[in-house]
Design a protein around this motif. Structure first.
Motif, PDB file in Angstrom:
ATOM      1  N   TYR A  89      12.198  -4.131   0.307  1.00 53.13           N
ATOM      2  CA  TYR A  89      11.055  -3.721  -0.497  1.00 53.13           C
ATOM      3  C   TYR A  89      10.536  -4.834  -1.416  1.00 53.13           C
ATOM      4  O   TYR A  89       9.322  -4.993  -1.569  1.00 53.13           O
ATOM      5  CB  TYR A  89      11.411  -2.483  -1.319  1.00 53.13           C
TER       6      TYR A  89
ATOM      7  N   GLU B 226       8.415  -7.024   0.563  1.00 50.19           N
ATOM      8  CA  GLU B 226       7.141  -6.370   0.857  1.00 50.19           C
ATOM      9  C   GLU B 226       6.201  -6.457  -0.350  1.00 50.19           C
ATOM     10  O   GLU B 226       4.987  -6.639  -0.192  1.00 50.19           O
ATOM     11  CB  GLU B 226       7.380  -4.911   1.241  1.00 50.19           C
TER      12      GLU B 226
ATOM     13  N   GLU C 239       0.823  -1.206   0.000  1.00 50.00           N
ATOM     14  CA  GLU C 239       0.000   0.000   0.000  1.00 50.00           C
ATOM     15  C   GLU C 239       0.861   1.261   0.000  1.00 50.00           C
ATOM     16  O   GLU C 239       0.547   2.241  -0.683  1.00 50.00           O
ATOM     17  CB  GLU C 239      -0.923  -0.010   1.218  1.00 50.00           C
ATOM     18  N   LYS C 240       1.960   1.217   0.763  1.00 48.47           N
ATOM     19  CA  LYS C 240       2.870   2.364   0.802  1.00 48.47           C
ATOM     20  C   LYS C 240       4.116   2.024  -0.019  1.00 48.47           C
ATOM     21  O   LYS C 240       4.951   1.238   0.403  1.00 48.47           O
ATOM     22  CB  LYS C 240       3.259   2.692   2.245  1.00 48.47           C
ATOM     23  N   ARG C 241       4.205   2.627  -1.180  1.00 48.65           N
ATOM     24  CA  ARG C 241       5.360   2.358  -2.040  1.00 48.65           C
ATOM     25  C   ARG C 241       6.599   3.073  -1.513  1.00 48.65           C
ATOM     26  O   ARG C 241       6.514   4.171  -0.960  1.00 48.65           O
ATOM     27  CB  ARG C 241       5.090   2.809  -3.471  1.00 48.65           C
ATOM     28  N   SER C 242       7.744   2.425  -1.716  1.00 50.65           N
ATOM     29  CA  SER C 242       9.025   3.013  -1.327  1.00 50.65           C
ATOM     30  C   SER C 242       9.698   3.604  -2.558  1.00 50.65           C
ATOM     31  O   SER C 242       9.923   2.896  -3.550  1.00 50.65           O
ATOM     32  CB  SER C 242       9.929   1.946  -0.699  1.00 50.65           C
TER      33      SER C 242
END
Length: 329
Positions: free
Chosen positions: A270, A273, A131-134
């Motif tokens: 990441y 994730e 949901e929260k991209r890096s």
């Protein structure tokens, strides 16, 4: 045909995939392998002709990456030297499984290559992300080992160039059984991070694979194993379920066998994730933080009535034909 195949050894999955592909690649020509990085703990039964320290991962004690150790162990001058020395012009095709040294060598020597593997699937924006991209994570996926052509591997066909996982013959040909034990493979966790939680579940037998275990031994309800492909395959084929990270190959093999999965992606990793996001879409439980109640988390997972999707195995001859056709077109 002379084939150059670059393996990123930041984990065992890349080596496992290359080992499975090797006899199929030999039908197209002779193969020389380049191994970059030093995180892998599997015995390597491949003709490794070139090696580089490249970039390796370093972990914190209980489930995360140690970025300071990663950065301080990178040797840019040596990486440049290694890239410059690779004789890529002697090969008819360069296959790169997410290795930065080979990607740099291709750029320096003006050689064409194809990126083949799991990371190649992230070229597509259709491939699941958290949901929260890096921003940094996306930059690494895009720029760490770029190639003009990409053939990805993933759990599902999120895009036209993405194919099913490469699953080992031993897994494809296996007749899975449920001998009730839980297989554990979490390379970013040290022994004392999880041992108490496992010991609380006295009625459950755990097969725990650890990098620093020299031989198999049992204490209470835990049998400790060295990281060994044959032993791991046997444990996985016969387990009730597996607790593993947010990698790609191990969950894919477990799904192919119809096993229960509890995934704990490596913290601040990441790609893992992203894999966890894909697994979550498929209904597989994800644990992002391991706390004092981890034994209860395991109990609830084992009691849950989750329908796990069946994972298709890659048609390797068909995929390799597509790869070679893509490279030369």
């Amino acid at each position: 045909m002379k084939i150059f195949y670059a393996i990123q050894a930041t984990g065992n999955g890349h080596i496992s995939r290359a080992t499975q592909l090797y006899p199929y690649l030999q039908k197209f020509g002779s193969v020389d392998f380049f191994l970059s990085g030093n995180n892998a703990s599997l015995d390597i039964d491949l003709p490794i002709k070139f090696r580089s320290a490249g970039c390796s991962l370093h972990y914190s004690k209980c489930g995360g990456l140690n970025y300071w150790d990663i950065v301080k162990n990178i040797r840019p001058h040596q990486i440049y030297k290694d890239a410059d020395s690779l004789p890529l012009k002697n090969y008819d095709i360069v296959i790169n499984d997410f290795d930065s040294v080979t990607s740099l060598a291709c750029k320096m020597q003006k050689i064409h290559s194809v990126q083949f593997g799991h990371q190649a699937s992230f070229v597509s924006q259709n491939t699941p992300r958290p949901e929260k991209r890096s921003i940094m994570g996306e930059m690494i996926l895009k720029h760490y080992a770029p190639s003009p052509k990409n053939i990805g591997l993933h759990f599902e066909k999120y895009d036209s160039f993405i194919h099913p996982p490469i699953i080992k013959d031993e897994i494809v040909q296996a007749e899975p059984k449920d001998l009730k034990h839980i297989t554990v493979y979490l390379p970013s966790f040290q022994k004392d991070c999880l041992e108490k939680a496992f010991n609380k579940l006295q009625d459950i037998q755990f097969h725990w694979f650890l990098n620093d275990v020299p031989f198999k031994y049992t204490e209470r309800n835990i049998t400790y194993y060295p990281v060994n492909q044959k032993l791991f395959n046997e444990s996985l084929i016969n387990c009730h379920g597996i607790i593993t990270g947010g990698g790609f190959e191990t969950p894919a093999e477990a799904l192919h066998l119809g096993k229960k999965i509890l995934s704990i992606p490596i913290r601040d990793h990441y790609e893992q994730e992203c894999n966890a996001a894909a697994l979550k879409q498929m209904g597989i439980p994800i644990v992002y933080e391991v706390g004092d109640d981890f034994d209860l988390v395991i109990e609830n997972w084992l009691k849950s009535d989750i329908i796990y999707p069946k994972m298709e195995a890659n048609n390797i001859p068909e995929t390799l034909k597509f790869l070679f056709d893509t490279y030369h077109n």
